[in-house]
Structure formats: C-alpha cells, structure tokens
Design an enzyme around this catalytic site. Sequence first.
Site, PDB file in Angstrom:
ATOM      1  N   CYS A  30       0.832  -1.212   0.000  1.00  0.00           N
ATOM      2  CA  CYS A  30       0.000   0.000   0.000  1.00  0.00           C
ATOM      3  C   CYS A  30       0.868   1.264   0.000  1.00  0.00           C
ATOM      4  CB  CYS A  30      -0.871  -0.079   1.248  1.00  0.00           C
ATOM      5  SG  CYS A  30      -1.644   1.437   1.722  1.00  0.00           S
ATOM      6  N   CYS A  44       1.001   2.991   3.361  1.00  0.00           N
ATOM      7  CA  CYS A  44       1.890   2.312   4.321  1.00  0.00           C
ATOM      8  C   CYS A  44       3.340   2.718   4.051  1.00  0.00           C
ATOM      9  CB  CYS A  44       1.725   0.802   4.240  1.00  0.00           C
ATOM     10  SG  CYS A  44       0.197   0.221   4.996  1.00  0.00           S
ATOM     11  N   GLY A  97     -15.591   6.750  -4.939  1.00  0.00           N
ATOM     12  CA  GLY A  97     -14.408   7.528  -5.303  1.00  0.00           C
ATOM     13  C   GLY A  97     -13.126   7.117  -4.608  1.00  0.00           C
ATOM     14  N   HIS A 127      -8.540   7.025   4.810  1.00  0.00           N
ATOM     15  CA  HIS A 127      -8.026   8.389   4.913  1.00  0.00           C
ATOM     16  C   HIS A 127      -9.179   9.377   4.925  1.00  0.00           C
ATOM     17  CE1 HIS A 127      -8.088   7.028   0.720  1.00  0.00           C
ATOM     18  NE2 HIS A 127      -8.438   8.271   0.386  1.00  0.00           N
TER      19      HIS A 127
HETATM   20  P1  DGP Z   1      -9.264   8.626  -2.616  1.00  0.00           P
HETATM   21  O1  DGP Z   1      -9.531   8.787  -4.069  1.00  0.00           O
HETATM   22  O2  DGP Z   1     -10.397   9.147  -1.722  1.00  0.00           O
HETATM   23  O3  DGP Z   1      -8.884   7.208  -2.279  1.00  0.00           O
HETATM   24  O4  DGP Z   1      -8.024   9.550  -2.297  1.00  0.00           O
HETATM   25  C1  DGP Z   1      -6.699   9.163  -2.501  1.00  0.00           C
HETATM   26  C2  DGP Z   1      -5.871  10.403  -2.512  1.00  0.00           C
HETATM   27  O5  DGP Z   1      -4.523  10.033  -2.318  1.00  0.00           O
HETATM   28  C3  DGP Z   1      -5.916  11.200  -3.810  1.00  0.00           C
HETATM   29  O6  DGP Z   1      -6.484  12.486  -3.560  1.00  0.00           O
HETATM   30  C4  DGP Z   1      -4.463  11.341  -4.245  1.00  0.00           C
HETATM   31  C5  DGP Z   1      -3.697  10.914  -3.015  1.00  0.00           C
HETATM   32  N1  DGP Z   1      -2.469  10.201  -3.281  1.00  0.00           N
HETATM   33  C6  DGP Z   1      -2.331   9.060  -4.019  1.00  0.00           C
HETATM   34  N2  DGP Z   1      -1.044   8.663  -4.027  1.00  0.00           N
HETATM   35  C7  DGP Z   1      -0.359   9.566  -3.275  1.00  0.00           C
HETATM   36  C8  DGP Z   1       1.014   9.693  -2.899  1.00  0.00           C
HETATM   37  O7  DGP Z   1       1.883   8.895  -3.262  1.00  0.00           O
HETATM   38  N3  DGP Z   1       1.333  10.769  -2.122  1.00  0.00           N
HETATM   39  C9  DGP Z   1       0.394  11.676  -1.691  1.00  0.00           C
HETATM   40  N4  DGP Z   1       0.834  12.697  -0.943  1.00  0.00           N
HETATM   41  N5  DGP Z   1      -0.903  11.578  -2.018  1.00  0.00           N
HETATM   42  C10 DGP Z   1      -1.265  10.546  -2.803  1.00  0.00           C
END
Ligand code: DGP
Length: 111
Positions: free
Chosen positions: A3, A6, A90, A97
Amino acid sequence: MECIFCKIVKKEVKSKIIYEDEDIIAFNDLNPQAPTHILIIPKKHIESIINCKEEDVEILGKLAYTAKKIAEKLNITDFRIVNNCGKKAGQSVFHIHYHFLAGRRMGWPPG
Ligand code: DGP
C-alpha cells in the site's frame, strides 16, 4: 504490491508531513482539490470504513480529532472532511483516509 500509504507511514515514499503521532500521520495530498488538502490516515493499515473492526473505534475517533488539531495549528476555522468508502464512492487508495479540505468555498451536494 504494498500500500502506498503504508510506504508513506514508513517514510519509504516522501510526503509533506503536517502532523504525526504514534497512531496517525497527516500529509499533503499529491493532487490537491483545495488550497489546503491534507490526508489524515491511521498508521495501522485498515482498508476502509466498511472493513474496520470494533477494535478500530478509538483510532477512527482520533482521525476526526486530528482534523481539529490541524485546523488549530493552521488557523483554519472552516473546513470539510471527506471519506470515500469504496470504488463507486471515489476511493482509489485502500487505506482509510480523511481528506481535510479548506481555503475555498465548498459546494453541496458533492458531485
Ligand atoms: P481517494 O480517491 O479518496 O482514495 O483519495 C486518494 C488520494 O490520495 C488522492 O487524492 C491522491 C492521493 N495520493 C495518491 N497517491 C499519493 C502519494 O503517493 N502521495 C500523496 N501525498 N498523495 C497521494
């Protein structure tokens, strides 16, 4: 594959950390949807609210309490917390989170 959140917890993937304690970490979203867009996550891997267990109740409460702490730290009085639970809602990262969004007017209902 492990993940991505993680990996952020373990600092194997870089992020801009806004808050951290023994149970929680909060960091800037990679793809911000508002001037302030922070993700608040438990360090424990829990896929989503639908997968959580009764033993997770305290940690889930701590996520909301962390939103308050972050708001106070950043002097923010108006914000929105969003949790996407499941693909059709979504969710794209399957590690619980809360999106903490602030700095612009929010519409309702959400799209
Ligand atoms: P959701 O679509 O609700 O599962 O939101 C996932 C969020 O995680 C999305 O807004 C983009 C963010 N995200 C995905 N990968 C990364 C990452 O590697 N670093 C950060 N800072 N955010 C990430």
